[in-house]
Design a protein around this motif. Structure first.
Motif, mmCIF file in Angstrom:
data_model
loop_
_atom_site.group_PDB
_atom_site.id
_atom_site.type_symbol
_atom_site.label_atom_id
_atom_site.label_comp_id
_atom_site.label_asym_id
_atom_site.label_seq_id
_atom_site.Cartn_x
_atom_site.Cartn_y
_atom_site.Cartn_z
ATOM 1 N N ILE A 139 12.941 10.616 -7.683
ATOM 2 C CA ILE A 139 12.323 9.514 -6.931
ATOM 3 C C ILE A 139 11.715 10.044 -5.639
ATOM 4 O O ILE A 139 10.605 9.678 -5.268
ATOM 5 N N GLY A 140 12.419 10.950 -4.971
ATOM 6 C CA GLY A 140 11.919 11.521 -3.717
ATOM 7 C C GLY A 140 10.674 12.367 -3.885
ATOM 8 O O GLY A 140 9.863 12.479 -2.972
ATOM 9 N N ALA A 141 10.497 12.952 -5.061
ATOM 10 C CA ALA A 141 9.362 13.846 -5.309
ATOM 11 C C ALA A 141 8.064 13.110 -5.616
ATOM 12 O O ALA A 141 6.991 13.717 -5.603
ATOM 13 N N LEU A 142 8.126 11.819 -5.880
ATOM 14 C CA LEU A 142 6.912 11.074 -6.219
ATOM 15 C C LEU A 142 6.005 10.929 -4.996
ATOM 16 O O LEU A 142 6.475 10.675 -3.891
ATOM 17 N N ALA A 143 4.718 11.074 -5.203
ATOM 18 C CA ALA A 143 3.749 10.854 -4.125
ATOM 19 C C ALA A 143 3.744 9.370 -3.762
ATOM 20 O O ALA A 143 3.818 8.506 -4.648
ATOM 21 N N ALA A 144 3.681 9.059 -2.479
ATOM 22 C CA ALA A 144 3.727 7.669 -2.021
ATOM 23 C C ALA A 144 2.618 6.832 -2.653
ATOM 24 O O ALA A 144 2.842 5.671 -2.995
ATOM 25 N N ASP A 145 1.432 7.421 -2.846
ATOM 26 C CA ASP A 145 0.346 6.623 -3.419
ATOM 27 C C ASP A 145 0.597 6.269 -4.891
ATOM 28 O O ASP A 145 0.026 5.324 -5.407
ATOM 29 N N SER A 146 1.488 6.988 -5.559
ATOM 30 C CA SER A 146 1.823 6.632 -6.947
ATOM 31 C C SER A 146 2.743 5.412 -7.005
ATOM 32 O O SER A 146 2.935 4.831 -8.064
ATOM 33 N N LEU A 147 3.298 5.022 -5.869
ATOM 34 C CA LEU A 147 4.212 3.877 -5.810
ATOM 35 C C LEU A 147 3.503 2.581 -5.460
ATOM 36 O O LEU A 147 4.073 1.508 -5.607
ATOM 37 N N ALA A 148 2.280 2.672 -4.969
ATOM 38 C CA ALA A 148 1.565 1.489 -4.499
ATOM 39 C C ALA A 148 1.049 0.648 -5.667
ATOM 40 O O ALA A 148 0.907 1.131 -6.784
ATOM 41 N N GLY A 149 0.764 -0.602 -5.374
ATOM 42 C CA GLY A 149 0.193 -1.506 -6.368
ATOM 43 C C GLY A 149 1.205 -1.961 -7.399
ATOM 44 O O GLY A 149 2.404 -1.937 -7.163
ATOM 45 N N ASP A 159 0.855 -1.177 0.000
ATOM 46 C CA ASP A 159 0.000 0.000 0.000
ATOM 47 C C ASP A 159 0.903 1.242 0.000
ATOM 48 O O ASP A 159 2.129 1.138 0.027
ATOM 49 N N ALA A 160 0.303 2.418 -0.039
ATOM 50 C CA ALA A 160 1.077 3.657 -0.163
ATOM 51 C C ALA A 160 2.074 3.863 0.985
ATOM 52 O O ALA A 160 3.227 4.182 0.721
ATOM 53 N N PRO A 161 1.689 3.682 2.269
ATOM 54 C CA PRO A 161 2.683 3.870 3.326
ATOM 55 C C PRO A 161 3.848 2.883 3.222
ATOM 56 O O PRO A 161 4.997 3.258 3.392
ATOM 57 N N ALA A 162 3.563 1.622 2.899
ATOM 58 C CA ALA A 162 4.628 0.630 2.749
ATOM 59 C C ALA A 162 5.509 0.979 1.559
ATOM 60 O O ALA A 162 6.735 0.876 1.621
ATOM 61 N N ALA A 163 4.908 1.411 0.463
ATOM 62 C CA ALA A 163 5.676 1.782 -0.722
ATOM 63 C C ALA A 163 6.572 2.977 -0.422
ATOM 64 O O ALA A 163 7.716 3.044 -0.867
#
Length: 189
Positions: free
Chosen positions: A135-145, A29-33
């Motif tokens: 990489i640091g600028a990406l929103a966490a929710d864009s990394l999920a899934g 999920d977003a926090p884990a990502a």
């Protein structure tokens, strides 16, 4: 028969939580990502300090040395790492690739041929800064899934392991090149 059935039921019971844990670890999920990204960036910091220390320790006249015909020279191997900072690392996290490295095999080869010590140090630092910032600028929710990357459906776990593993492999390669030339990595003196 009864013990076989009991064993089967027990196995099924214990397999259920493990299956859901495995599924959760494959698709974060977003926090884990976000945590995975932070761990990757921390590893990238460590790798970067070693790449720069090693590049600095190797004399300019050794940058053209190669272990055999058709194999990247020391300078080209460092530039290959820099090219991955500009391209492979950001794309693995769905950030935009830099235009500093040209497209296709020819673009990468042309970039790697700029392999003087000054070029190496410049691009190791600028490429690293590019990767870290994007990489640091990406929103966490864009990394999920999962998402389509490198020709398949991948999670942030899979892509971060692929990129980190590749960079660690190149660090080992460059350590071997340095030692073959009588140079001890600065952090192991």
């Amino acid at each position: 028969m009864r013990s076989l059935r009991s064993a089967s039921l027990a196995a099924a019971f214990f397999a259920l939580p493990l299956g859901s844990v495995a599924a959760q670890s494959r698709i974060p999920d977003a926090p884990a990502a976000g945590a995975i990204r932070q761990q990757f960036l921390s590893d990238l910091d460590s790798l970067q300090s070693k790449f720069v220390a090693l590049a600095t320790a190797i004399p300019e006249d050794k940058y053209a040395w190669r272990p055999g015909a058709g194999v990247r020279s020391i300078g080209e191997a460092f530039m290959h790492v820099a090219s991955e900072y500009y391209t492979f690392a950001p794309v693995a996290f769905t950030a935009p690739r830099s235009t500093v490295v040209g497209r296709g095999r020819e673009g990468f080869q042309k970039f790697e041929q700029m392999s003087t010590k000054a070029d190496v140090l410049k691009h190791l630092n600028e490429g690293f800064a590019y990767a870290k910032q994007n990489i640091g600028a990406l929103a966490a929710d864009s990394l999920a899934g999962q998402r389509k990357i490198f020709g398949g459906d991948r999670t942030i776990i899979e892509t971060s392991f692929a990129v980190a593993g590749d960079l660690h492999e190149h660090l080992g390669q460059l350590i071997a090149y340095a030692r073959m030339n009588g140079i001890t990595p600065p952090w192991s003196k």
